[in-house]
Structures are given as structure tokens and as C-alpha cells.
Design a protein around this motif. Structure first.
Motif, PDB file in Angstrom:
ATOM      1  N   ASN A   1       0.813  -1.222   0.000  1.00 17.61           N
ATOM      2  CA  ASN A   1       0.000   0.000   0.000  1.00 17.61           C
ATOM      3  C   ASN A   1       0.846   1.272   0.000  1.00 17.61           C
ATOM      4  N   THR A   2       2.157   1.111   0.063  1.00 14.27           N
ATOM      5  CA  THR A   2       3.023   2.272   0.293  1.00 14.27           C
ATOM      6  C   THR A   2       3.984   2.583  -0.838  1.00 14.27           C
ATOM      7  N   GLY A   3       4.276   1.617  -1.682  1.00 10.71           N
ATOM      8  CA  GLY A   3       5.295   1.824  -2.710  1.00 10.71           C
ATOM      9  C   GLY A   3       6.676   1.410  -2.272  1.00 10.71           C
ATOM     10  N   ALA A   4       6.838   1.032  -0.996  1.00 10.55           N
ATOM     11  CA  ALA A   4       8.132   0.509  -0.540  1.00 10.55           C
ATOM     12  C   ALA A   4       8.374  -0.849  -1.194  1.00 10.55           C
ATOM     13  N   LYS A   5       9.576  -1.055  -1.698  1.00  9.48           N
ATOM     14  CA  LYS A   5       9.864  -2.254  -2.488  1.00  9.48           C
ATOM     15  C   LYS A   5      10.473  -3.361  -1.635  1.00  9.48           C
ATOM     16  N   LEU A   6      10.131  -4.587  -2.011  1.00 10.30           N
ATOM     17  CA  LEU A   6      10.688  -5.768  -1.365  1.00 10.30           C
ATOM     18  C   LEU A   6      11.635  -6.489  -2.303  1.00 10.30           C
ATOM     19  N   GLY A   7      12.605  -7.196  -1.701  1.00  6.61           N
ATOM     20  CA  GLY A   7      13.541  -7.991  -2.477  1.00  6.61           C
ATOM     21  C   GLY A   7      13.034  -9.396  -2.702  1.00  6.61           C
ATOM     22  N   ARG A   8      13.873 -10.205  -3.287  1.00  5.55           N
ATOM     23  CA  ARG A   8      13.481 -11.555  -3.688  1.00  5.55           C
ATOM     24  C   ARG A   8      13.104 -12.421  -2.490  1.00  5.55           C
ATOM     25  N   ARG A   9      13.747 -12.211  -1.353  1.00  6.92           N
ATOM     26  CA  ARG A   9      13.469 -13.018  -0.171  1.00  6.92           C
ATOM     27  C   ARG A   9      12.466 -12.354   0.765  1.00  6.92           C
ATOM     28  N   GLY A  10      11.827 -11.287   0.294  1.00  6.12           N
ATOM     29  CA  GLY A  10      10.851 -10.604   1.116  1.00  6.12           C
ATOM     30  C   GLY A  10      11.437  -9.519   1.979  1.00  6.12           C
ATOM     31  N   GLU A  11      12.728  -9.233   1.830  1.00  2.00           N
ATOM     32  CA  GLU A  11      13.356  -8.185   2.618  1.00  2.00           C
ATOM     33  C   GLU A  11      12.970  -6.812   2.101  1.00  2.00           C
ATOM     34  N   ILE A  12      12.937  -5.824   2.997  1.00  2.00           N
ATOM     35  CA  ILE A  12      12.657  -4.454   2.593  1.00  2.00           C
ATOM     36  C   ILE A  12      13.938  -3.854   2.014  1.00  2.00           C
ATOM     37  N   ILE A  13      13.842  -3.345   0.806  1.00  2.00           N
ATOM     38  CA  ILE A  13      15.011  -2.756   0.146  1.00  2.00           C
ATOM     39  C   ILE A  13      15.185  -1.329   0.650  1.00  2.00           C
ATOM     40  N   VAL A  14      16.372  -1.036   1.153  1.00  2.00           N
ATOM     41  CA  VAL A  14      16.673   0.294   1.675  1.00  2.00           C
ATOM     42  C   VAL A  14      17.992   0.784   1.096  1.00  2.00           C
ATOM     43  N   ASP A  15      18.212   2.099   1.185  1.00  2.00           N
ATOM     44  CA  ASP A  15      19.495   2.653   0.762  1.00  2.00           C
ATOM     45  C   ASP A  15      20.454   2.665   1.953  1.00  2.00           C
ATOM     46  N   GLU A  16      21.598   3.319   1.784  1.00  2.00           N
ATOM     47  CA  GLU A  16      22.618   3.299   2.829  1.00  2.00           C
ATOM     48  C   GLU A  16      22.220   4.097   4.064  1.00  2.00           C
ATOM     49  N   TYR A  17      21.104   4.834   3.969  1.00  2.00           N
ATOM     50  CA  TYR A  17      20.577   5.555   5.127  1.00  2.00           C
ATOM     51  C   TYR A  17      19.338   4.858   5.706  1.00  2.00           C
ATOM     52  N   SER A  18      19.087   3.627   5.288  1.00  2.00           N
ATOM     53  CA  SER A  18      17.949   2.814   5.745  1.00  2.00           C
ATOM     54  C   SER A  18      16.606   3.348   5.264  1.00  2.00           C
ATOM     55  N   GLN A  19      16.610   4.154   4.205  1.00  2.00           N
ATOM     56  CA  GLN A  19      15.373   4.705   3.643  1.00  2.00           C
ATOM     57  C   GLN A  19      14.874   3.816   2.520  1.00  2.00           C
ATOM     58  N   THR A  20      13.571   3.560   2.495  1.00  2.00           N
ATOM     59  CA  THR A  20      12.977   2.750   1.437  1.00  2.00           C
ATOM     60  C   THR A  20      12.716   3.614   0.211  1.00  2.00           C
ATOM     61  N   SER A  21      12.129   3.005  -0.806  1.00  2.00           N
ATOM     62  CA  SER A  21      11.760   3.753  -2.011  1.00  2.00           C
ATOM     63  C   SER A  21      10.607   4.720  -1.750  1.00  2.00           C
ATOM     64  N   GLN A  22       9.953   4.592  -0.599  1.00  2.00           N
ATOM     65  CA  GLN A  22       8.953   5.565  -0.157  1.00  2.00           C
ATOM     66  C   GLN A  22       9.637   6.472   0.879  1.00  2.00           C
ATOM     67  N   PRO A  23       9.823   7.755   0.584  1.00  2.00           N
ATOM     68  CA  PRO A  23      10.658   8.619   1.432  1.00  2.00           C
ATOM     69  C   PRO A  23      10.263   8.684   2.906  1.00  2.00           C
ATOM     70  N   SER A  24       9.006   8.482   3.229  1.00  2.00           N
ATOM     71  CA  SER A  24       8.587   8.586   4.632  1.00  2.00           C
ATOM     72  C   SER A  24       8.822   7.306   5.422  1.00  2.00           C
ATOM     73  N   ILE A  25       9.203   6.230   4.745  1.00  2.00           N
ATOM     74  CA  ILE A  25       9.316   4.925   5.401  1.00  2.00           C
ATOM     75  C   ILE A  25      10.776   4.469   5.414  1.00  2.00           C
ATOM     76  N   TYR A  26      11.221   4.059   6.596  1.00  2.00           N
ATOM     77  CA  TYR A  26      12.571   3.532   6.781  1.00  2.00           C
ATOM     78  C   TYR A  26      12.470   2.129   7.367  1.00  2.00           C
ATOM     79  N   ALA A  27      13.570   1.396   7.314  1.00  2.00           N
ATOM     80  CA  ALA A  27      13.595   0.053   7.905  1.00  2.00           C
ATOM     81  C   ALA A  27      15.000  -0.254   8.402  1.00  2.00           C
ATOM     82  N   VAL A  28      15.072  -0.929   9.550  1.00  2.00           N
ATOM     83  CA  VAL A  28      16.362  -1.332  10.116  1.00  2.00           C
ATOM     84  C   VAL A  28      16.273  -2.762  10.605  1.00  2.00           C
ATOM     85  N   GLY A  29      17.440  -3.374  10.761  1.00  2.00           N
ATOM     86  CA  GLY A  29      17.509  -4.709  11.338  1.00  2.00           C
ATOM     87  C   GLY A  29      17.319  -5.822  10.343  1.00  2.00           C
TER      88      GLY A  29
END
Length: 485
Positions: free
Chosen positions: A307-335
Motif C-alpha cells: 500500500n506504500t510503494g516501498a519495495k521488497l527484495g526476492r526473499r521478502g526483505e525491505i530494500i533500503v538505501d545506505e541511510y535505511s530509507q525505502t523507495s517511499q521517502p517517509s518509510i525507513y527500515a532497520v535490522g
């Protein structure tokens, strides 16, 4: 647009809790949702209870060694219910600590499951909806079953802490650190342990020489380890009515990890009789329990990320950049949910870097290079930097390595061996990797990791005076390479 919160965190594990607390300390209005026990995998069903089990399992051999040293002692049977009660009490205490830390920081706690409705809205399982300027997903990972017929009859690392009694015979399937650690733990507690791993050697990804010694010592201490072996068929013994057993997906649908672990024993895991297993090597055996340690997957199922536009990888992981930001600017992920480096201290650092970036205006990347880690087998394996195999593919290296019987065990004629190994660049003399197989290797590698992270050279290692008599003095006394690669 106004929001209910500056930050909403989904997930109450180490990374999420740290980020929530630190952001609140910066003056942000913060809330956190957790539908299971506060503390996450590490505190509740991972590092902490596992390490306490490591301690408990080591006393049988320690008492045998004490006898050889002249003490009149006897290792009786292990009282699992007594230990389990103390363990549960400690986990309750730690969960309370985590809750108090959040409350004292001013973080609003929602004991509910959070699901993304859109890029700024979280729908809670209580029926509430909240909005936030920033959303941090820190839901971690969970054990994965292999997907074979009847795999619901097996347990995972989540379930092991909830067993009403220890099995007499257990099969552990897998060759990673979780499989090997629990093989050693249960073996030390008096369980007859068989381990299957489909690969050529356990602990894939670690230094070959180090993992070879760990495997050898596991076998010498009583683990019936079979590499190149996997399950091809499993079922309940014929005298059990399997039709009365619900499958894991039926019995545990929609439950939290801890509730699922408890119920799995009602529906096929803790009750119902022994499990017959046929292996790829043609053998058949019967076990009281089968434990699958065949990998973990990011915990992104039913999070509403679509529902957000945040992208997942092949294994279901949340794809983030080097600052832990997803493809949706308001959403981050860690761990672990990002499947980068799946270690608790890394999740905590990622949470801290997130706060630095978003709430302190100081864009901060997490350094994922040269992270020390330990495998709490018996003996332990500590490692930092490149393996010999990785290093020699990168550049010419010298290998400084020694294996010996430590003084404590040699005195009583035990066969235990330890390994100290340095991988050194021929061109720069920089120590590229350090690998230790020994009791307390985790403690040693933490200190060696400082030197390796600083870029210390072999000459600088050699300048350090040895602490004698210790096992670790070998790290600064190896003068001649064993070989070049």
C-alpha cells in the motif's frame, strides 16, 4: 499536514526500541507498536535465552573436567523444568526493562500489530489508525520451514524454549550457526543429537579451517553430524493418528511468534509421538523431535507494504538505501527485516544512524564492514574480517595459523583443540582477518576486532607483549607464516 506522531515504529526489538528512545530524547513525539513480547528475537527467543542455555549446557563437561583435576563432583541429570522456570523469569524481567525504557522516554506503546495503510498511516489490530511523518519498520525475521511434506511436525529455534521436556533424541536439520549452536547445547544437556546438513561442511561462509575444527570438535563431543545429508521423508509413527493433528498453518494462523511456538506443541510438535525420518543417505531413524534450522526470512508478511510503494527484495526483505530509507521517502527500515547484516548490535547501530539522519539533521551511514561476530558452539568460533578463501581471491596473503591443545585440557589429557589464525596482506602487512576457535572465542574476538577495524598490521600485532599463559597470546607470537595463498 499535521500528524499524530513524528515517528511511528513498527516492531519492539532491539533496533526499533533504540530508535524510538533516542528519537524521543531529541524531542520527537514517538509511538511504537509490538504485537508480541517487547524485546524482539534477541531478548525473547534468540541471543539471550540461547546464551543462558549455552551456559547451562557447559556444566556437565566442566564437572567431568573438575573430577580429572581432583574434585569430588558428579554431574547428575539436568533439571530442564527448573532451568526453564528461571529462564522465563529472566525473560519477563528483561521485557519489563524494555517497557520501562520506552515509558521513561515518553514513547507511547501500542500492544498491537501495525500494518501500513499508506505512506503515513498505520492501521492497528485494535482498530485504531494513527498517522506519522516518519515510519520505521523494525519487525526482524523469523525461522523458515523447508517447505517439504509434513515439515509442520518439526520445531524451530522459536519453539525450543517452550518444550515441556527435553527430548531423548533429536534431529537438527541445518548447518548454520543456529543449528550448530543448538546441537552443542542439547548435546551438553544430555540429549542424543543427530544433525543433518545438505552441504559439504557446516557453518558456510566462515573460514574453512575454523569451521572444520568446530565440526570435528562437535563430533568428538558426541554430536552425530552428517554432512551431504538431508531429509527426504518424515512422518509420525504409525501408531499415532495423524488425522487428529492440525497443520502448523491451520493451528497458528495469525498468531504472534511466542503464541505460535506454544500452540505448535499442542498441534503436532510437543505431543503425538515419535517422528520417523528417512535421510538422503538411505538411513531411517526415529526421533522424539525434529528441529529445522534451515534459515530465517524477513518478517514482512501482511505488513501492508504494497500500500506504500516501498519495495521488497526476492526473499521478502525491505530494500533500503545506505541511510535505511525505502523507495517511499517517509518509510525507513532497520535490522533483520532488511536482510543486510543480521546481528542485534547492527540493528541497534542502524536505529541510531536513522535518528542521526532524520531527527538530528546529520546524514549517517552504518558501516557494515569488519563486524566481529561469534558462534556459540562448544568450542566457540570468533571471527572478524576476511576468511582465507575470501582474502586469497582478493590479493596475495600470508596465513599465520596455529592449532594446539590448551593448557587446561592438555593437563588432564583431553583432546580439545583450539585454533588461532591471522590472514595478512602480503603487500601492506595489514591483518585482513582474524579467526579463533576456542573457549571464550567470542570474548577474544571482540578485542581483536578493535585492532582489525583500526587497520593494524601484523608488525603491530607482534609489537604487543604476550599475556602468559593464555590461549590468545598466540595471536601476537606467530612469527612465521604457515603458508601463502
Amino acid at each position: 499536514m499535521s500528524f499524530d506522531y513524528d515517528l511511528f515504529v513498527i516492531g519492539g526489538g532491539s533496533g526499533g526500541v533504540r530508535a524510538a528512545r533516542v528519537a524521543a530524547a531529541e524531542g520527537a513525539k514517538v509511538a511504537l507498536a509490538e504485537d508480541d513480547r517487547m524485546g524482539g528475537t534477541c531478548v525473547i527467543r534468540g541471543c539471550v535465552p540461547k546464551k543462558l542455555m549455552v551456559f547451562a549446557s557447559s556444566y556437565r563437561e566442566a564437572m567431568a573436567e573438575a573430577q580429572d583435576y581432583g574434585w569430588t563432583v558428579h554431574a547428575g541429570g539436568f533439571d530442564w523444568p527448573s532451568f526453564q522456570a528461571k529462564l522465563n523469569g529472566e525473560l519477563d524481567r528483561l521485557e519489563g526493562v524494555y517497557r520501562n525504557l520506552l515509558n521513561n522516554s515518553g514513547v507511547q506503546i501500542y500492544d498491537a500489530r501495525g500494518k501500513m495503510k499508506d505512506a503515513h498511516t498505520v492501521a492497528l489490530s485494535t482498530g485504531e489508525e494513527v498517522t506519522a511523518k516518519h515510519i520505521l519498520i523494525a519487525t526482524g525475521g523469523k525461522p523458515a520451514l523447508p517447505g517439504m511434506d509434513n515439515d509442520h511436525l518439526g520445531i524451530t529455534s522459536n519453539d525450543i524454549f517452550h518444550l515441556p521436556e527435553l527430548p531423548k533424541r533429536i534431529l537438527i536439520v541445518g548447518g548454520g550457526f543456529i543449528a550448530c549452536e543448538f546441537a552443542c547445547i542439547l548435546n551438553g544437556m544430555g540429549v542424543e543429537v543427530t544433525q543433518y546438513y545438505r552441504g559439504a561442511q557446516v557453518l558456510r561462509g566462515f573460514d574453512d579451517e575454523a569451521r572444520g575444527l568446530v565440526a570435528e570438535m562437535m563430533i568428538k563431543k558426541g554430536v552425530d553430524l552428517h554432512v551431504g545429508t538431508n531429509i527426504v521423508e518424515m512422518r509420525r509413527e504409525a501408531d499415532v493418528d495423524d488425522t487428529s493433528l492440525m497443520t502448523a498453518s491451520d493451528a497458528t494462523k495469525g498468531l504472534t511468534e511466542d503464541k505460535e511456538a506454544e500452540l505448535r506443541h499442542t498441534y503436532g510438535q510437543g505431543k503425538g509421538g515419535p517422528i520417523w525420518v528417512k535421510a538422503s543417505n538411505g538411513t531411517t531413524q526415529v526421533f522424539d523431535q525434529v528441529m529445522f534450522a534451515t534459515g530465517r526470512t524477513p518478517n514482512t508478511e501482511d505488513l501492508g507494504l504494497d500500500n506504500t510503494g516501498a519495495k521488497l527484495g526476492r526473499r521478502g526483505e525491505i530494500i533500503v538505501d545506505e541511510y535505511s530509507q525505502t523507495s517511499q521517502p517517509s518509510i525507513y527500515a532497520v535490522g533483520d527485516v532488511t536482510n543486510r547484516v543480521n546481528l542485534t548490535p547492527v540493528a541497534i547501530r542502524e536505529g541510531m544512524a536513522f535518528v542521526e539522519t532524520v531527527f538530528k539533521g546529520n546524514p549517517t551511514k552504518v558501516d557494515h564492514e569488519l563486524i566481529p561476530s561469534a558462534v556459540f558452539t562448544q568450542p566457540e568460533l570468533g571471527t572478524v574480517g576476511l576468511t582465507e578463501e575470501e582474502a586469497r581471491d582478493q590479493e596475495p596473503v600470508d596465513i599465520y595459523c596455529t592449532s594446539f591443545r590448551p593448557m587446561q585440557q592438555a593437563f588432564i589429557d583431553r583432546e580439545d583443540r583450539v585454533l588461532m589464525k591471522l590472514v595478512v596482506s602480503k603487500e601492506t602487512d595489514v591483518v585482513l582477518g582474524c579467526h579463533i576457535v576456542a573457549p571464550a572465542a567470542g570474548e577474544m574476538i571482540q578485542l581483536a576486532g578493535i585492532a582489525v577495524k583500526m587497520g593494524a598490521t601484523k608488525a603491530q600485532f607482534d609489537q604487543v607483549c604476550a599475556v602468559h599463559p593464555t590461549m590468545s597470546e598466540e595471536l601476537v607470537t606467530m612469527k612465521t607464516p604457515m603458508r601463502s595463498a
